[in-house]
Design a protein around this motif. Structure first.
Motif, PDB file in Angstrom:
ATOM      1  N   LEU A  32       0.824  -1.204   0.000  1.00 35.95           N
ATOM      2  CA  LEU A  32       0.000   0.000   0.000  1.00 35.95           C
ATOM      3  C   LEU A  32       0.861   1.259   0.000  1.00 35.95           C
ATOM      4  O   LEU A  32       0.569   2.235  -0.701  1.00 35.95           O
ATOM      5  N   GLY A  33       1.948   1.237   0.785  1.00 37.60           N
ATOM      6  CA  GLY A  33       2.844   2.389   0.818  1.00 37.60           C
ATOM      7  C   GLY A  33       3.503   2.650  -0.529  1.00 37.60           C
ATOM      8  O   GLY A  33       3.560   3.797  -0.991  1.00 37.60           O
ATOM      9  N   VAL A  34       3.975   1.579  -1.173  1.00 37.87           N
ATOM     10  CA  VAL A  34       4.601   1.727  -2.494  1.00 37.87           C
ATOM     11  C   VAL A  34       3.586   2.222  -3.521  1.00 37.87           C
ATOM     12  O   VAL A  34       3.900   3.083  -4.361  1.00 37.87           O
ATOM     13  N   LEU A  35       2.363   1.695  -3.463  1.00 38.81           N
ATOM     14  CA  LEU A  35       1.330   2.118  -4.407  1.00 38.81           C
ATOM     15  C   LEU A  35       0.993   3.599  -4.239  1.00 38.81           C
ATOM     16  O   LEU A  35       0.856   4.337  -5.231  1.00 38.81           O
ATOM     17  N   ILE A  36       0.873   4.058  -2.992  1.00 39.35           N
ATOM     18  CA  ILE A  36       0.562   5.474  -2.739  1.00 39.35           C
ATOM     19  C   ILE A  36       1.698   6.361  -3.239  1.00 39.35           C
ATOM     20  O   ILE A  36       1.468   7.389  -3.909  1.00 39.35           O
ATOM     21  N   LEU A  37       2.945   5.990  -2.931  1.00 39.63           N
ATOM     22  CA  LEU A  37       4.090   6.774  -3.409  1.00 39.63           C
ATOM     23  C   LEU A  37       4.143   6.804  -4.928  1.00 39.63           C
ATOM     24  O   LEU A  37       4.412   7.850  -5.538  1.00 39.63           O
ATOM     25  N   TYR A  38       3.871   5.670  -5.531  1.00 43.00           N
ATOM     26  CA  TYR A  38       3.892   5.592  -6.999  1.00 43.00           C
ATOM     27  C   TYR A  38       2.828   6.513  -7.607  1.00 43.00           C
ATOM     28  O   TYR A  38       3.109   7.272  -8.541  1.00 43.00           O
ATOM     29  N   GLU A  39       1.597   6.445  -7.081  1.00 44.84           N
ATOM     30  CA  GLU A  39       0.519   7.275  -7.619  1.00 44.84           C
ATOM     31  C   GLU A  39       0.823   8.758  -7.450  1.00 44.84           C
ATOM     32  O   GLU A  39       0.578   9.575  -8.355  1.00 44.84           O
ATOM     33  N   VAL A  40       1.355   9.129  -6.281  1.00 43.34           N
ATOM     34  CA  VAL A  40       1.658  10.540  -6.013  1.00 43.34           C
ATOM     35  C   VAL A  40       2.747  11.043  -6.955  1.00 43.34           C
ATOM     36  O   VAL A  40       2.644  12.122  -7.549  1.00 43.34           O
ATOM     37  N   GLN A  41       3.830  10.254  -7.101  1.00 42.01           N
ATOM     38  CA  GLN A  41       4.946  10.682  -7.933  1.00 42.01           C
ATOM     39  C   GLN A  41       4.559  10.779  -9.415  1.00 42.01           C
ATOM     40  O   GLN A  41       4.934  11.728 -10.108  1.00 42.01           O
ATOM     41  N   VAL A  42       3.793   9.799  -9.890  1.00 43.37           N
ATOM     42  CA  VAL A  42       3.456   9.768 -11.315  1.00 43.37           C
ATOM     43  C   VAL A  42       2.444  10.854 -11.668  1.00 43.37           C
ATOM     44  O   VAL A  42       2.541  11.501 -12.716  1.00 43.37           O
ATOM     45  N   ASN A  43       1.460  11.071 -10.801  1.00 40.10           N
ATOM     46  CA  ASN A  43       0.379  12.002 -11.131  1.00 40.10           C
ATOM     47  C   ASN A  43       0.705  13.458 -10.811  1.00 40.10           C
ATOM     48  O   ASN A  43       0.164  14.358 -11.447  1.00 40.10           O
ATOM     49  N   SER A  44       1.561  13.685  -9.826  1.00 41.96           N
ATOM     50  CA  SER A  44       1.821  15.070  -9.407  1.00 41.96           C
ATOM     51  C   SER A  44       3.120  15.637  -9.971  1.00 41.96           C
ATOM     52  O   SER A  44       3.235  16.841 -10.169  1.00 41.96           O
ATOM     53  N   SER A  45       4.080  14.774 -10.225  1.00 35.61           N
ATOM     54  CA  SER A  45       5.380  15.269 -10.679  1.00 35.61           C
ATOM     55  C   SER A  45       5.391  15.468 -12.187  1.00 35.61           C
ATOM     56  O   SER A  45       4.848  14.668 -12.946  1.00 35.61           O
ATOM     57  N   SER A  70      10.492  13.962 -15.576  1.00 30.97           N
ATOM     58  CA  SER A  70      10.573  12.577 -16.056  1.00 30.97           C
ATOM     59  C   SER A  70      11.453  11.718 -15.156  1.00 30.97           C
ATOM     60  O   SER A  70      11.230  10.507 -15.038  1.00 30.97           O
ATOM     61  N   SER A  71      12.469  12.320 -14.524  1.00 30.44           N
ATOM     62  CA  SER A  71      13.370  11.537 -13.657  1.00 30.44           C
ATOM     63  C   SER A  71      12.626  10.994 -12.441  1.00 30.44           C
ATOM     64  O   SER A  71      12.837   9.839 -12.045  1.00 30.44           O
ATOM     65  N   LYS A  72      11.738  11.806 -11.859  1.00 33.26           N
ATOM     66  CA  LYS A  72      10.982  11.335 -10.694  1.00 33.26           C
ATOM     67  C   LYS A  72       9.985  10.255 -11.095  1.00 33.26           C
ATOM     68  O   LYS A  72       9.752   9.300 -10.345  1.00 33.26           O
ATOM     69  N   LYS A  73       9.399  10.394 -12.275  1.00 30.66           N
ATOM     70  CA  LYS A  73       8.492   9.355 -12.744  1.00 30.66           C
ATOM     71  C   LYS A  73       9.240   8.050 -12.987  1.00 30.66           C
ATOM     72  O   LYS A  73       8.732   6.964 -12.691  1.00 30.66           O
ATOM     73  N   SER A  74      10.454   8.151 -13.518  1.00 26.43           N
ATOM     74  CA  SER A  74      11.266   6.945 -13.733  1.00 26.43           C
ATOM     75  C   SER A  74      11.631   6.291 -12.412  1.00 26.43           C
ATOM     76  O   SER A  74      11.616   5.056 -12.295  1.00 26.43           O
ATOM     77  N   GLN A  75      11.970   7.104 -11.404  1.00 21.24           N
ATOM     78  CA  GLN A  75      12.276   6.558 -10.083  1.00 21.24           C
ATOM     79  C   GLN A  75      11.060   5.854  -9.479  1.00 21.24           C
ATOM     80  O   GLN A  75      11.188   4.778  -8.885  1.00 21.24           O
ATOM     81  N   ALA A  76       9.876   6.457  -9.655  1.00 21.59           N
ATOM     82  CA  ALA A  76       8.662   5.842  -9.129  1.00 21.59           C
ATOM     83  C   ALA A  76       8.376   4.517  -9.826  1.00 21.59           C
ATOM     84  O   ALA A  76       8.012   3.522  -9.185  1.00 21.59           O
ATOM     85  N   LEU A  77       8.545   4.481 -11.146  1.00 23.67           N
ATOM     86  CA  LEU A  77       8.336   3.239 -11.894  1.00 23.67           C
ATOM     87  C   LEU A  77       9.337   2.172 -11.480  1.00 23.67           C
ATOM     88  O   LEU A  77       8.988   0.993 -11.316  1.00 23.67           O
ATOM     89  N   THR A  78      10.590   2.563 -11.308  1.00 23.55           N
ATOM     90  CA  THR A  78      11.621   1.609 -10.888  1.00 23.55           C
ATOM     91  C   THR A  78      11.299   1.017  -9.530  1.00 23.55           C
ATOM     92  O   THR A  78      11.392  -0.204  -9.316  1.00 23.55           O
ATOM     93  N   MET A  79      10.924   1.874  -8.578  1.00 28.15           N
ATOM     94  CA  MET A  79      10.549   1.400  -7.243  1.00 28.15           C
ATOM     95  C   MET A  79       9.361   0.453  -7.317  1.00 28.15           C
ATOM     96  O   MET A  79       9.351  -0.617  -6.674  1.00 28.15           O
TER      97      MET A  79
END
Length: 326
Positions: A198-211, A214-223
């Motif tokens: 759940l924590g990873v999913l929330i971080l992923y959604e926040v990073q992808v939708n708010s940032s 492209s580097s932060k989106k790549s980090q979120a996808l990698t995580m």
């Protein structure tokens, strides 16, 4: 218990839909408000019926009973398809609104409305927005309720007129020991993975939708991919280990006809087909795409592990379903 849980959330969803459609009833058909009311009544009546009669094997009025149960089953499937369609249309509209100007979106909305004025059907108040967002978040519970009820009604339909030899099966009541036989370890590991997921999913959604970087989106996808790869690897190993343990089990296989178990196996394999298809198309898309970067490699590994995990898990569960009690 699961049916009642999903039924409660389905009723809450119906209340939200009634509140949302009532906010601009002047430009909508009356059926829009009547439908959630009728659906709420259906959920209440059906849940009450299944709670009282789910264990019954009926031996009178067989044809009428089978007809009524099959009608109930098809109604649940129709509600399920309606909910899936509504949720898909809502997501499509949300995506469409993000990718075009407000004027074009309002023009498209006006074309689809019966009323000549779009302003009347706009959801501008705060309470209307709460109702709108609330009932779309609750759609998955309504979808699960329809499938849950369909499965129970199907088992009842298969049991109509069925005779059971009570002496052929020994009923073994499972005793749950929390701190013995590694039950506690399994529960704790499961909770840790659930909370972590759940924590990873929330971080992923926040990073992808708010940032916007492209580097932060790549980090979120990698995580996201690394976490899922680790989880899928552990699940595959555990399922393989369970299947190996079954080979040393001295219990016989239960080959008797059992409608509930047959349905369980069919639903298990049917549900896996969707994930197999998603993973297959992901693999084809990754192999055909260029250039191949780290995200593509992680995505390919994730898709392959998803296929392997579902295969090992289904084998393990099906073997367990066919085991005789201790």
């Amino acid at each position: 218990g699961g049916l009642i849980l999903f039924a409660i959330f389905s009723l809450v969803m119906d209340v939200f839909k009634i509140g949302y459609y009532s906010s601009f009833y002047s430009c909508l058909s009356a059926i829009k408000i009547i439908y959630p009311i009728v659906q709420a009544i259906f959920v209440i009546v059906q849940t009450y019926f299944l709670w009282l009669s789910a264990k019954d094997c009926i031996h009178v009025h067989l044809n009428v009973t089978r007809c009524g149960l099959m009608l109930t089953l098809t109604t649940n499937l129709a509600v399920w398809m309606s909910a899936v369609t509504d949720e898909s249309v809502h997501k499509a509209h949300s995506k469409l609104k993000k990718n075009m100007t407000e004027e074009i979106f309002r023009w498209l909305l006006k074309v689809g409305m019966r009323s000549t004025s779009v302003e009347e059907c706009n959801c501008n108040s705060q309470i209307c927005q709460i109702f709108k967002n609330g009932y779309f978040w609750l759609y998955p519970f309504n979808i699960e309720y329809s499938l849950f009820a369909s499965a129970m009604v199907y088992v009842m339909w298969k049991n109509v007129g069925r005779f059971i030899d009570h002496h052929s099966h020994h009923i073994q009541r499972l005793k749950f020991r929390l701190f013995r036989r590694t039950f506690f370890v399994g529960i704790m590991l499961g909770l840790v993975l659930l909370v972590s997921g759940l924590g990873v999913l929330i971080l992923y959604e926040v990073q992808v939708n708010s940032s916007t970087e492209s580097s932060k989106k790549s980090q979120a996808l990698t995580m996201y991919y690394i976490f899922n790869i680790v989880c899928l690897s552990l699940m595959s190993l555990v399922c393989i280990g369970g299947s190996v343990i079954y080979r040393f089990d001295k219990r016989d296989m239960d080959r008797h006809k059992n409608p509930t178990r047959t349905l369980d196996v069919a639903l298990l394999m049917g549900a896996a087909l969707g994930q197999y298809a998603i993973s297959y198309y992901s693999i084809v898309a990754i192999v055909a795409s260029t250039p191949r970067d780290t995200i593509s490699a992680l995505n390919l590994t994730y898709a392959l592990l998803m296929i392997a995990q579902h295969t090992f898990q289904n084998v393990f569960i099906i073997e367990g379903l066919h085991r005789q009690p201790p």
